[in-house]
Design a protein around this motif. Structure first.
Motif, PDB file in Angstrom:
ATOM      1  N   GLY A   1      11.981 -16.539  11.192  1.00  0.00           N
ATOM      2  CA  GLY A   1      10.690 -16.373  10.523  1.00  0.00           C
ATOM      3  C   GLY A   1       9.503 -16.492  11.465  1.00  0.00           C
ATOM      4  N   GLU A   2       9.752 -16.934  12.718  1.00  0.00           N
ATOM      5  CA  GLU A   2       8.651 -17.049  13.689  1.00  0.00           C
ATOM      6  C   GLU A   2       8.705 -15.885  14.685  1.00  0.00           C
ATOM      7  N   ALA A   3       7.720 -15.836  15.593  1.00  0.00           N
ATOM      8  CA  ALA A   3       7.656 -14.733  16.559  1.00  0.00           C
ATOM      9  C   ALA A   3       7.107 -15.239  17.880  1.00  0.00           C
TER      10      ALA A   3
ATOM     11  N   VAL B   1      11.864 -15.583   4.473  1.00  0.00           N
ATOM     12  CA  VAL B   1      11.988 -15.586   5.937  1.00  0.00           C
ATOM     13  C   VAL B   1      11.656 -14.200   6.486  1.00  0.00           C
ATOM     14  N   LEU B   2      12.099 -13.163   5.809  1.00  0.00           N
ATOM     15  CA  LEU B   2      11.809 -11.810   6.290  1.00  0.00           C
ATOM     16  C   LEU B   2      10.295 -11.547   6.242  1.00  0.00           C
ATOM     17  N   ARG B   3       9.672 -11.946   5.141  1.00  0.00           N
ATOM     18  CA  ARG B   3       8.216 -11.784   5.010  1.00  0.00           C
ATOM     19  C   ARG B   3       7.507 -12.536   6.145  1.00  0.00           C
ATOM     20  N   SER B   4       7.981 -13.731   6.394  1.00  0.00           N
ATOM     21  CA  SER B   4       7.380 -14.552   7.440  1.00  0.00           C
ATOM     22  C   SER B   4       7.580 -13.924   8.829  1.00  0.00           C
TER      23      SER B   4
ATOM     24  N   ARG C   1       0.374 -11.793  13.012  1.00  0.00           N
ATOM     25  CA  ARG C   1      -0.569 -12.840  13.438  1.00  0.00           C
ATOM     26  C   ARG C   1      -0.657 -12.877  14.963  1.00  0.00           C
ATOM     27  N   LEU C   2       0.499 -12.809  15.627  1.00  0.00           N
ATOM     28  CA  LEU C   2       0.501 -12.782  17.101  1.00  0.00           C
ATOM     29  C   LEU C   2      -0.248 -11.568  17.614  1.00  0.00           C
TER      30      LEU C   2
ATOM     31  N   CYS D   1      12.905  -2.881   3.006  1.00  0.00           N
ATOM     32  CA  CYS D   1      11.844  -1.874   3.125  1.00  0.00           C
ATOM     33  C   CYS D   1      10.655  -2.259   2.248  1.00  0.00           C
ATOM     34  N   GLU D   2      10.956  -2.700   1.041  1.00  0.00           N
ATOM     35  CA  GLU D   2       9.897  -3.109   0.113  1.00  0.00           C
ATOM     36  C   GLU D   2       9.089  -4.278   0.702  1.00  0.00           C
ATOM     37  N   ILE D   3       9.780  -5.262   1.239  1.00  0.00           N
ATOM     38  CA  ILE D   3       9.099  -6.427   1.827  1.00  0.00           C
ATOM     39  C   ILE D   3       8.264  -5.994   3.029  1.00  0.00           C
ATOM     40  N   ALA D   4       8.828  -5.133   3.866  1.00  0.00           N
ATOM     41  CA  ALA D   4       8.118  -4.696   5.078  1.00  0.00           C
ATOM     42  C   ALA D   4       6.827  -3.973   4.709  1.00  0.00           C
ATOM     43  N   VAL D   5       6.932  -3.004   3.825  1.00  0.00           N
ATOM     44  CA  VAL D   5       5.759  -2.192   3.478  1.00  0.00           C
ATOM     45  C   VAL D   5       4.720  -3.034   2.739  1.00  0.00           C
ATOM     46  N   ASP D   6       5.162  -3.864   1.812  1.00  0.00           N
ATOM     47  CA  ASP D   6       4.214  -4.671   1.047  1.00  0.00           C
ATOM     48  C   ASP D   6       3.505  -5.695   1.931  1.00  0.00           C
ATOM     49  N   THR D   7       4.255  -6.332   2.817  1.00  0.00           N
ATOM     50  CA  THR D   7       3.652  -7.363   3.679  1.00  0.00           C
ATOM     51  C   THR D   7       2.606  -6.751   4.606  1.00  0.00           C
ATOM     52  N   VAL D   8       2.964  -5.625   5.194  1.00  0.00           N
ATOM     53  CA  VAL D   8       2.050  -4.957   6.117  1.00  0.00           C
ATOM     54  C   VAL D   8       0.811  -4.439   5.383  1.00  0.00           C
ATOM     55  N   THR D   9       1.005  -3.866   4.227  1.00  0.00           N
ATOM     56  CA  THR D   9      -0.122  -3.326   3.462  1.00  0.00           C
ATOM     57  C   THR D   9      -1.099  -4.437   3.081  1.00  0.00           C
ATOM     58  N   LYS D  10      -0.551  -5.563   2.616  1.00  0.00           N
ATOM     59  CA  LYS D  10      -1.417  -6.704   2.254  1.00  0.00           C
ATOM     60  C   LYS D  10      -2.186  -7.195   3.471  1.00  0.00           C
ATOM     61  N   TRP D  11      -1.499  -7.266   4.599  1.00  0.00           N
ATOM     62  CA  TRP D  11      -2.146  -7.737   5.827  1.00  0.00           C
ATOM     63  C   TRP D  11      -3.336  -6.839   6.181  1.00  0.00           C
ATOM     64  N   LEU D  12      -3.109  -5.550   6.120  1.00  0.00           N
ATOM     65  CA  LEU D  12      -4.146  -4.602   6.545  1.00  0.00           C
ATOM     66  C   LEU D  12      -5.394  -4.676   5.668  1.00  0.00           C
ATOM     67  N   GLU D  13      -5.183  -5.080   4.409  1.00  0.00           N
ATOM     68  CA  GLU D  13      -6.337  -5.143   3.501  1.00  0.00           C
ATOM     69  C   GLU D  13      -7.374  -6.167   3.959  1.00  0.00           C
ATOM     70  N   CYS D  14      -6.956  -7.187   4.702  1.00  0.00           N
ATOM     71  CA  CYS D  14      -7.934  -8.213   5.088  1.00  0.00           C
ATOM     72  C   CYS D  14      -7.934  -8.567   6.576  1.00  0.00           C
TER      73      CYS D  14
END
Ligand code: ADP
Length: 176
Positions: free
Chosen positions: A61-63, A94-97, A104-105, A132-145
């Protein structure tokens, strides 16, 4: 630029991409293995191995960020996805994280363009459609802010990910 303009989808080998950072699906030791991480280490060369060894363990979950060495990418972000058992061990979180830690990095290092492989869907066994759903949703939410990264590329290597991402991104109105 709209959020959808900031997401791209490509099919191919992530080690060949000319982006600021490529993400690799590492294991906790960061010292390479098979799959995408084996390909990244093979293409980046032994300098990467040395830097990874000096970093030590990366919990799931970390990077962690390293140089890109012989890759066209300037940086490599190593993230560790979940080993999928049956979905009841927090694998989705964990995948979302893993995606969020990588983003974040990238932001902290003013990385403008980043490419993700389909983390955890190979050896780690995460079901492709849910990942795929987690990847696209997480990235999309991130980009919004967030301003960084400016561009996010999903790099798919094989079926079924190619059709899953193509469909999910086009449903979301994203240019392909
Ligand atoms: P994990 O252990 O996290 O499951 P894998 O490397 O086994 O990681 O698989 C993750 C994804 O990376 C899979 O979809 C696999 O097809 C893909 N992959 C393997 N090699 C490459 C590559 N060179 N470029 C992009 N994706 C790759």
């Amino acid at each position: 630029m709209t959020t959808s303009d900031r997401v791209q989808f490509i099919v191919g080998d992530i080690t060949a991409l000319e982006v600021d950072a490529v993400v690799t699906a590492a294991n906790e030791s960061l010292i390479g293995g098979g799959g995408v991480d084996g390909a990244v280490h093979a293409a980046a060369g032994p300098g990467l191995f040395e830097e990874c060894r000096s970093i030590g363990l990366c919990p799931e979950g970390e990077a962690r960020l390293t140089g890109g060495y012989l890759l066209p990418a300037k940086h490599i972000i190593h993230t560790v996805g979940p080993v999928y058992e049956d979905g009841s061990f927090g694998e989705a979180n964990v995948l979302r994280s893993a995606y969020e830690s990588s983003l974040r990095l990238a932001e902290e290092n003013a990385i403008r363009s980043i490419a993700f492989p389909c983390i955890a869907t190979g050896t780690y066994g995460f079901p492709n459609a849910a990942a795929c759903e987690i990847a696209v949703d997480t990235v999309t939410k991130w980009l919004e802010c967030h301003e960084y990264p400016e561009l996010i590329v999903f790099c798919c290597f094989e079926e079924p990910d190619i059709s899953l991402y193509r469909e999910r991104l086009s449903n979301a109105g994203q240019a392909l």
